[in-house]
Design a protein around this motif. Structure first.
Motif, PDB file in Angstrom:
ATOM      1  N   ILE A   1       0.926  -1.010   0.075  1.00 34.06           N
ATOM      2  CA  ILE A   1       0.011  -0.119   0.208  1.00 34.06           C
ATOM      3  C   ILE A   1       0.806   1.136  -0.076  1.00 34.06           C
ATOM      4  N   SER A   2       1.815   1.276   0.897  1.00 35.21           N
ATOM      5  CA  SER A   2       2.925   2.400   0.965  1.00 35.21           C
ATOM      6  C   SER A   2       3.653   2.666  -0.475  1.00 35.21           C
ATOM      7  N   SER A   3       3.852   1.708  -1.195  1.00 38.39           N
ATOM      8  CA  SER A   3       4.604   1.945  -2.429  1.00 38.39           C
ATOM      9  C   SER A   3       3.614   2.321  -3.407  1.00 38.39           C
ATOM     10  N   LEU A   4       2.425   1.746  -3.483  1.00 44.02           N
ATOM     11  CA  LEU A   4       1.173   2.482  -4.094  1.00 44.02           C
ATOM     12  C   LEU A   4       1.291   3.787  -4.101  1.00 44.02           C
ATOM     13  N   ILE A   5       0.956   4.288  -2.588  1.00 43.51           N
ATOM     14  CA  ILE A   5       0.801   5.818  -2.705  1.00 43.51           C
ATOM     15  C   ILE A   5       2.128   6.555  -2.823  1.00 43.51           C
ATOM     16  N   GLU A   6       3.284   5.919  -2.612  1.00 47.57           N
ATOM     17  CA  GLU A   6       4.423   6.630  -2.842  1.00 47.57           C
ATOM     18  C   GLU A   6       4.393   6.695  -4.487  1.00 47.57           C
ATOM     19  N   ARG A   7       4.134   5.783  -5.190  1.00 50.11           N
ATOM     20  CA  ARG A   7       4.271   5.708  -6.539  1.00 50.11           C
ATOM     21  C   ARG A   7       3.343   7.119  -7.274  1.00 50.11           C
ATOM     22  N   ALA A   8       2.104   7.018  -6.603  1.00 43.29           N
ATOM     23  CA  ALA A   8       1.323   8.075  -6.975  1.00 43.29           C
ATOM     24  C   ALA A   8       1.771   9.502  -6.808  1.00 43.29           C
ATOM     25  N   LYS A   9       2.188   9.706  -5.302  1.00 38.53           N
ATOM     26  CA  LYS A   9       3.118  10.806  -4.863  1.00 38.53           C
ATOM     27  C   LYS A   9       4.146  11.250  -5.821  1.00 38.53           C
TER      28      LYS A   9
ATOM     29  N   LEU B   1      -5.807   5.110  -6.017  1.00 38.30           N
ATOM     30  CA  LEU B   1      -6.687   5.026  -4.927  1.00 38.30           C
ATOM     31  C   LEU B   1      -7.468   3.676  -5.074  1.00 38.30           C
ATOM     32  N   ASP B   2      -7.752   3.302  -6.317  1.00 42.99           N
ATOM     33  CA  ASP B   2      -8.688   2.207  -6.561  1.00 42.99           C
ATOM     34  C   ASP B   2      -7.817   0.993  -6.220  1.00 42.99           C
ATOM     35  N   ASP B   3      -6.564   0.966  -6.636  1.00 40.14           N
ATOM     36  CA  ASP B   3      -5.808  -0.045  -6.300  1.00 40.14           C
ATOM     37  C   ASP B   3      -5.623  -0.241  -4.765  1.00 40.14           C
ATOM     38  N   ALA B   4      -5.488   1.010  -4.243  1.00 37.68           N
ATOM     39  CA  ALA B   4      -5.164   1.066  -2.819  1.00 37.68           C
ATOM     40  C   ALA B   4      -6.465   0.468  -1.842  1.00 37.68           C
ATOM     41  N   ALA B   5      -7.856   0.770  -2.508  1.00 41.10           N
ATOM     42  CA  ALA B   5      -8.851   0.310  -1.747  1.00 41.10           C
ATOM     43  C   ALA B   5      -9.236  -1.273  -2.032  1.00 41.10           C
ATOM     44  N   ASP B   6      -8.782  -1.308  -3.241  1.00 38.01           N
ATOM     45  CA  ASP B   6      -8.891  -3.162  -3.514  1.00 38.01           C
ATOM     46  C   ASP B   6      -7.757  -3.723  -2.383  1.00 38.01           C
ATOM     47  N   LEU B   7      -6.676  -3.108  -2.269  1.00 37.32           N
ATOM     48  CA  LEU B   7      -5.537  -3.935  -1.605  1.00 37.32           C
ATOM     49  C   LEU B   7      -5.998  -3.989  -0.013  1.00 37.32           C
ATOM     50  N   LEU B   8      -6.693  -2.857   0.520  1.00 36.34           N
ATOM     51  CA  LEU B   8      -7.033  -2.758   1.732  1.00 36.34           C
ATOM     52  C   LEU B   8      -8.211  -3.669   1.973  1.00 36.34           C
TER      53      LEU B   8
ATOM     54  N   SER C   1      -8.264  -6.519   4.499  1.00 35.32           N
ATOM     55  CA  SER C   1      -9.172  -6.551   5.602  1.00 35.32           C
ATOM     56  C   SER C   1      -9.942  -8.098   5.634  1.00 35.32           C
ATOM     57  N   LYS C   2     -10.124  -8.706   4.532  1.00 33.78           N
ATOM     58  CA  LYS C   2     -10.429  -9.957   4.448  1.00 33.78           C
ATOM     59  C   LYS C   2      -9.553 -10.949   5.086  1.00 33.78           C
TER      60      LYS C   2
ATOM     61  N   GLU D   1     -15.107  -7.790   8.566  1.00 33.88           N
ATOM     62  CA  GLU D   1     -14.288  -6.877   7.793  1.00 33.88           C
ATOM     63  C   GLU D   1     -14.675  -5.662   7.349  1.00 33.88           C
ATOM     64  N   GLY D   2     -16.047  -5.523   7.247  1.00 32.85           N
ATOM     65  CA  GLY D   2     -16.600  -4.321   6.614  1.00 32.85           C
ATOM     66  C   GLY D   2     -16.177  -3.145   7.559  1.00 32.85           C
ATOM     67  N   GLU D   3     -16.040  -3.600   8.893  1.00 36.28           N
ATOM     68  CA  GLU D   3     -15.742  -2.609  10.139  1.00 36.28           C
ATOM     69  C   GLU D   3     -14.351  -2.069  10.070  1.00 36.28           C
ATOM     70  N   LYS D   4     -13.467  -2.950   9.317  1.00 37.93           N
ATOM     71  CA  LYS D   4     -11.956  -2.514   9.606  1.00 37.93           C
ATOM     72  C   LYS D   4     -11.557  -1.013   9.264  1.00 37.93           C
ATOM     73  N   LEU D   5     -10.823  -0.567  10.062  1.00 35.78           N
ATOM     74  CA  LEU D   5     -10.500   0.967   9.952  1.00 35.78           C
ATOM     75  C   LEU D   5      -9.500   1.212   8.751  1.00 35.78           C
ATOM     76  N   SER D   6      -8.919   0.100   8.177  1.00 36.66           N
ATOM     77  CA  SER D   6      -8.005   0.429   7.152  1.00 36.66           C
ATOM     78  C   SER D   6      -8.861   0.481   5.945  1.00 36.66           C
ATOM     79  N   ILE D   7      -9.983  -0.082   5.860  1.00 34.78           N
ATOM     80  CA  ILE D   7     -10.898   0.042   4.760  1.00 34.78           C
ATOM     81  C   ILE D   7     -11.299   1.677   4.851  1.00 34.78           C
ATOM     82  N   LYS D   8     -11.655   2.307   6.163  1.00 35.53           N
ATOM     83  CA  LYS D   8     -12.045   3.390   6.086  1.00 35.53           C
ATOM     84  C   LYS D   8     -11.163   4.663   5.863  1.00 35.53           C
TER      85      LYS D   8
END
Ligand SMILES: Nc1nc2c(ncn2[C@@H]2O[C@H](COP(=O)(O)OP(=O)(O)OP(=O)(O)O)[C@@H](O)[C@H]2O)c(=O)[nH]1
Length: 974
Positions: free
Chosen positions: A706-714, A761-768, A772-773, A814-821
């Motif tokens: 996830i970090s590298s995803l954000i890092e790439r986007a950044k 963001l889509d990739d990050a959401a999918d990953l998260l 979570s699962k 898993e719907g309740e997970k903070l990482s998703i939010k």
């Protein structure tokens, strides 16, 4: 990684039968057990075994059900009705759990030895209940009529015989399997003439043909193939004549006989002289075509004339009404009917011309005919303490069958003194008894003659015509004789201690604890053999008083030989029995008997003793000293007479002592195990705390992704921003300033939004979401491992409802997970907007107040490419504008930093959410494990408390017995 292996259960707790060879489930990751259970279980089990078994026996952990309730042997000597009422008792076989056996043997292929009990012979004899209803089933019937067989067993069939002799192996095997499934443990399954099939399906035994292999061979073949079983296999033989019946019953060692020739032939088969020696149950095969009426007559007649059961086919059983079954096989009226065949003893049978005695001895002779007040009081005190001991033993070790020994011994407190005669075969036990009684009641012979225990008891009616022997279902004989010495002393003739048949060895072993006094008969030609030494060691474990008889004195050529032999025996006996006081009588029983028989017609009873003494043969037999010694036991005024009372009173105490000590050790082991269990459960629960660390380590790769995803986007956004905010793009920037959003920077904004941020963001959401699962399933998996582990190891402690109460739904939300939010507040559009505003900010902040008319920046920038050159050029063009433009790189840097910061912030938020999820999941798991472990912890604690209570009860009853022992010792002293 440690495995959550199944612990082997201690012997005093019933185990579930059936095998479970499935591999043990994996252990939760941080389960920290104090020791690998397979080793621990093995140690526990072998400890308890060695504790129960005599030191000569080697205990190995091959089975978890070592001590089963009420085997035939243990109830021998109980009142007849109690034997018969136990008819429908299910038979327990030792269900050796493959996995636990493997665990117990350390998982390796360690050689298994037969399990042991308190008796060194180790094996148990199956009970055959008589009168018996036997069902014979053909192979076709077995394959097609399982239900009918099961129904017949439910109606009262105790033995099912598969007639597989003519069949091919495959079909016979299938039929035997089908029958085994239909019969289960509710009846014995025997296979006719197929030892191989019987062994393969684990049948209870075989029926051999008249001319089939010897019973001992069949038995040992079956024992070899089923070495885990602690039961001796049943071996029956079909017979056609009284001669074959006789040979099958004597040295041959069959357990029962089946006469196949039909009802009419019964009297023929049993009319021969050999019939009187048939000492085992005989079952008769009935013709199926009988009508109900004739069946009724036939069964009655058969039982009256000596049969112990009938054999019928499936069709035949259907003719047998419930009334007949109830009357002849199930319902036992002990008051006025003798349900067993009553055999006369050898001599009496001839004398009574085969008349069967159907009245049962009702009045027993009291053990102490002249009981003094003190003895009566002691007996009155002793009985309730013994019954308390029995209760607590049964409570502490419900599977300890030996409790029945105590019950038996306690019930004999008021019965005559029990003198048990033991010795190797052919040492002259029977001859000695005959000599003592003055008549040839028992058979003598050079081959082993005593196959069964024979208890000689006094017959109240002083008439030889009713002297007779009754056979109990498990083979023991009780003979009622009119010999006066039996009024106060029961004698027991036992099979030789070195007989080849284990069954008989066991018979004798079982009588040792019950004995008030043991008479050990040695033969002069082989005094103190190895097997005698072994048996003496066994006797010593029960701390029995032993009197030695060195028989066949007449074989010595001179007194030196005799002295040498007596010295040898005494010295060794002292060591073996750990006593200085060894009593030994050298006698010649045969001479003594001969002399007594020669005077048996002498009616001058009064001077009988003197007449005997005047005979030199009698004097040289030296029998007088021994007889005098034994008779002095009957005289309460002598020291021996007093000792007799003490021995009698102490017999059950000795048994109780030994059983209580075994129970104490068992309970202690159980207690330690329960403590261990509780500690292990607590260790497991606290091990769950480490789950957070493990899950964190496992989450690392997700976080990195996830970090590298954000890092790439950044970095893409920054690159874009930097390339946009170049002075070389100054035209564009001006245009942008003038035209606002419609300018070229709008292109960059939409690029940021559509090509960089949205996909990232889509990739990050999918990953998260995946993460979570993964987190949920990892939690659930871990929780399941704990549940399985608890279940696997401590299932026996808790009920199903208790163990199944843990709710796992908490762990999978898993719907309740903070990482998703974590991504919720971050939109690509908004971020792109910010991006655009930053560019605008840089542009307006730099150029907004410059107002440089006529300056062709584009001209300058077309030749100057680097920022430094940009600035230099601008400085050259306009000294006034230099200040403003010199801020441009700084502003650009700030903008880039802002974008970078926003991205870093997002990354931090996501990581933080992941951390929170991890710790939340971990604490949910800890909570879950704690809740799931509660029933097990509570059950362990309950067990610990219960065992402490039992330990207290055992100690209390032990103390009472010690006090009683002192009272008994002081009985004649005060
Ligand atoms: N020489 C001699 N032979 C004896 C004496 N007592 C018994 N025998 C013989 O020893 C043999 C075995 O005697 P039993 O009384 O049947 O021996 P046992 O110990 O009861 O034998 P099992 O019942 O088979 O265990 C018989 O042949 C007896 O006649 C004795 O005092 N002297």
């Amino acid at each position: 990684m440690r495995r959550c292996s199944t612990p082997s259960r201690p012997p005093s707790y019933p185990t579930k039968s059936g095998t479970n060879s499935a591999p043990p489930p994996p252990t939760p990751h941080f389960a920290s057990l104090s020791a690998p259970l397979s080793t621990r279980a093995r140690a526990l089990l072998s400890l308890s075994l060695s504790m129960l078994a005599p030191s000569t026996a080697t205990a190995t952990a091959t089975t978890t059900c070592l001590l089963l309730r009420r085997p035939a042997a243990a109830i021998r000597g109980l009142p007849l009705h109690s034997l018969l009422l136990s008819r429908r008792r299910p038979r327990h076989r030792c269900a050796v759990d493959a996995s636990s056996a493997a665990a117990a043997s350390g998982g390796g292929g360690a050689a298994k030895e037969p399990p042991r009990t308190l008796f060194p012979g180790g094996f148990k004899r199956p009970e055959i209940q008589v009168p018996a209803l036997v069902l014979r089933v053909g192979v076709d019937e077995a394959l097609g009529s399982g239900d009918s067989v099961a129904a017949a067993v439910a109606r009262g069939v105790g033995i099912v015989v598969l007639e597989a002799g003519e069949e091919g192996g495959g079909r016979a095997y299938e039929a035997a399997r089908a029958l085994k499934a239909a019969v289960g443990d509710r009846a014995y399954l025997l296979i006719a003439e197929r030892v191989d099939v019987a062994s393969a399906v684990g049948a209870s035994g075989v029926v051999l043909a008249d001319d089939g292999i010897p019973a001992i061979v069949a038995r040992s073949m079956m024992m070899k193939s089923n070495s885990d079983s602690i039961y001796l296999p049943l071996v029956a033989r079909t017979i056609r004549s009284s001669d074959s019946a006789r040979s099958a019953t004597s040295s041959e060692g069959a357990d029962f006989l089946i006469v196949n020739t039909g009802t009419a032939d019964f009297s023929r088969v049993f009319s021969g002289a050999g019939a009187q020696h048939v000492k085992i149950p005989v079952f008769f095969t009935l013709n199926d075509l009988q009508s109900e009426g004739s069946f009724s007559d036939t069964t009655s007649k058969l039982f009256q004339s000596g049969a112990s059961g009938i054999v019928l086919s499936l069709a035949g059983i259907q003719h047998l009404t419930d009334n007949i079954i109830e009357r002849d096989f199930l319902k036992v009226d002990t008051t006025d009917r003798v349900p067993q065949v009553t055999y006369s003893s050898a001599n009496a049978l001839e004398e009574t011309n085969n008349v069967m005695v159907l009245t049962r001895e009702k009045t027993k002779v009291a053990g102490f005919t002249k009981l003094d007040e003190k003895v009566m009081q002691l007996i009155a005190t002793e009985k309730p303490i013994l019954s308390e001991a029995v209760d607590v033993i049964r409570k502490a070790a419900p599977m300890m069958e030996e409790a029945e020994l105590l019950v038996d011994a306690a019930s004999r407190l008021s019965e005559p003194f029990l003198l048990v005669i033991v010795g190797e075969f052919n040492s002259g036990k029977s001859t000695f008894i005959n000599a003592l009684l003055g008549r040839k009641y028992l058979q003598e012979g050079v081959v082993p003659t005593t196959n069964e225990i024979t208890l000689l008891s006094y017959s109240e009616v002083d008439s030889e015509s009713i002297e007779r022997c009754e056979r109990h279902p498990d083979g023991q004989f009780t003979c009622y004789l009119s010999a006066p010495i039996l009024k106060e002393m029961n004698l027991v003739d036992t099979p030789g201690t070195n007989v080849i048949l284990q069954r008989q060895q066991r018979l004798t072993e079982e009588y040792v604890p019950r004995a008030d006094l043991i008479l050990f008969v040695l033969s002069s030609d082989r005094p103190l053999t190895e097997s005698e030494v072994g048996f003496l060691q066994y006797v010593q474990q029960w701390k029995k008083k032993v009197v030695f008889v060195l028989n066949k004195l007449d074989l010595y050529r001179n007194s030196d030989e005799l002295e040498e032999a007596t010295a040898f025996i005494k010295e060794n006996a002292r060591k073996l029995l750990n006593t200085e006081d060894v009593t030994l009588f050298p006698v010649s029983s045969r001479s003594a008997l001969e002399v007594k028989l020669s005077y048996s017609n002498n009616n001058d009873r009064e001077h009988h003793g003197e007449v005997l003494l005047s005979d030199p043969r009698w004097r040289s037999s030296k029998f007088y000293d021994l007889e005098h010694y034994l008779l002095s036991f009957l005289d309460g005024s002598t020291d021996n007479g007093k000792e007799r009372v003490r021995l009698k009173l102490e017999t059950p105490i000795g048994i109780a002592d030994r059983l209580l000590t075994s129970c104490q050790r068992l309970v202690k082991l159980e207690y330690e195990k329960a403590i261990d269990d509780l500690t292990s459960i607590r260790d497991l629960v606290s091990g769950a705390n480490s789950y957070a660390l493990k899950i964190e380590a496992d989450s690392n790769s997700w976080q990195k992704q996830i970090s590298s995803l954000i890092e790439r986007a950044k970095s893409r956004a920054i690159t874009l921003m930097e390339s946009t905010l170049q002075l070389s793009n100054i035209d564009l920037i001006f245009t942008y300033m003038l035209t606002g959003e419609k300018g070229p920077s709008a292109k960059a904004t939409s690029f940021v939004q559509n090509d960089i941020l949205s996909p990232a963001l889509d990739d990050a959401a999918d990953l998260l979401s995946e993460y979570s699962k993964w987190l949920s399933s990892s939690n659930t998996r871990e929780a399941n491992l704990y549940l399985e582990c608890f279940h696997e190891r401590w299932n026996s402690l808790v009920s199903q409802e208790e163990s199944g109460s843990s709710d796992r739904t908490e762990l999978v939300n898993e719907g309740e997970k903070l990482s998703i939010k974590a991504l919720d507040g971050f939109s690509a559009t908004a971020a792109a907007k910010v991006f655009e505003e930053e560019i605008r900010e840089v542009a307006t902040g730099t150029f907004g107040g410059l107002g440089v008319a006529g300056l062709s920046a584009s001209l300058l920038t077309s030749v100057l490419t680097t920022t430094l050159e940009d600035l230099l050029a601008l400085a050259l063009c306009s000294a006034g504008g230099f200040l403003a433009i010199s801020n441009f790189p700084g502003r650009r840097k700030l903008a880039v930093e802002k974008v970078s910061k926003a991205a870093d912030e997002l990354s931090r938020k996501v990581n933080e959410a992941i951390q929170k999820d991890i710790s939340q999941s971990a604490s949910q798991l800890v909570q879950f494990v704690d809740t799931a472990s509660k029933p097990y912890q509570e059950a362990c604690q309950r067990k610990i408390d219960w065992l402490q209570g039992v330990q207290g009860e055992l100690s209390a009853v032990e103390r009472k017995l010690q006090t009683l022992k002192i009272d008994i010792q002081n009985l004649h002293g005060s």
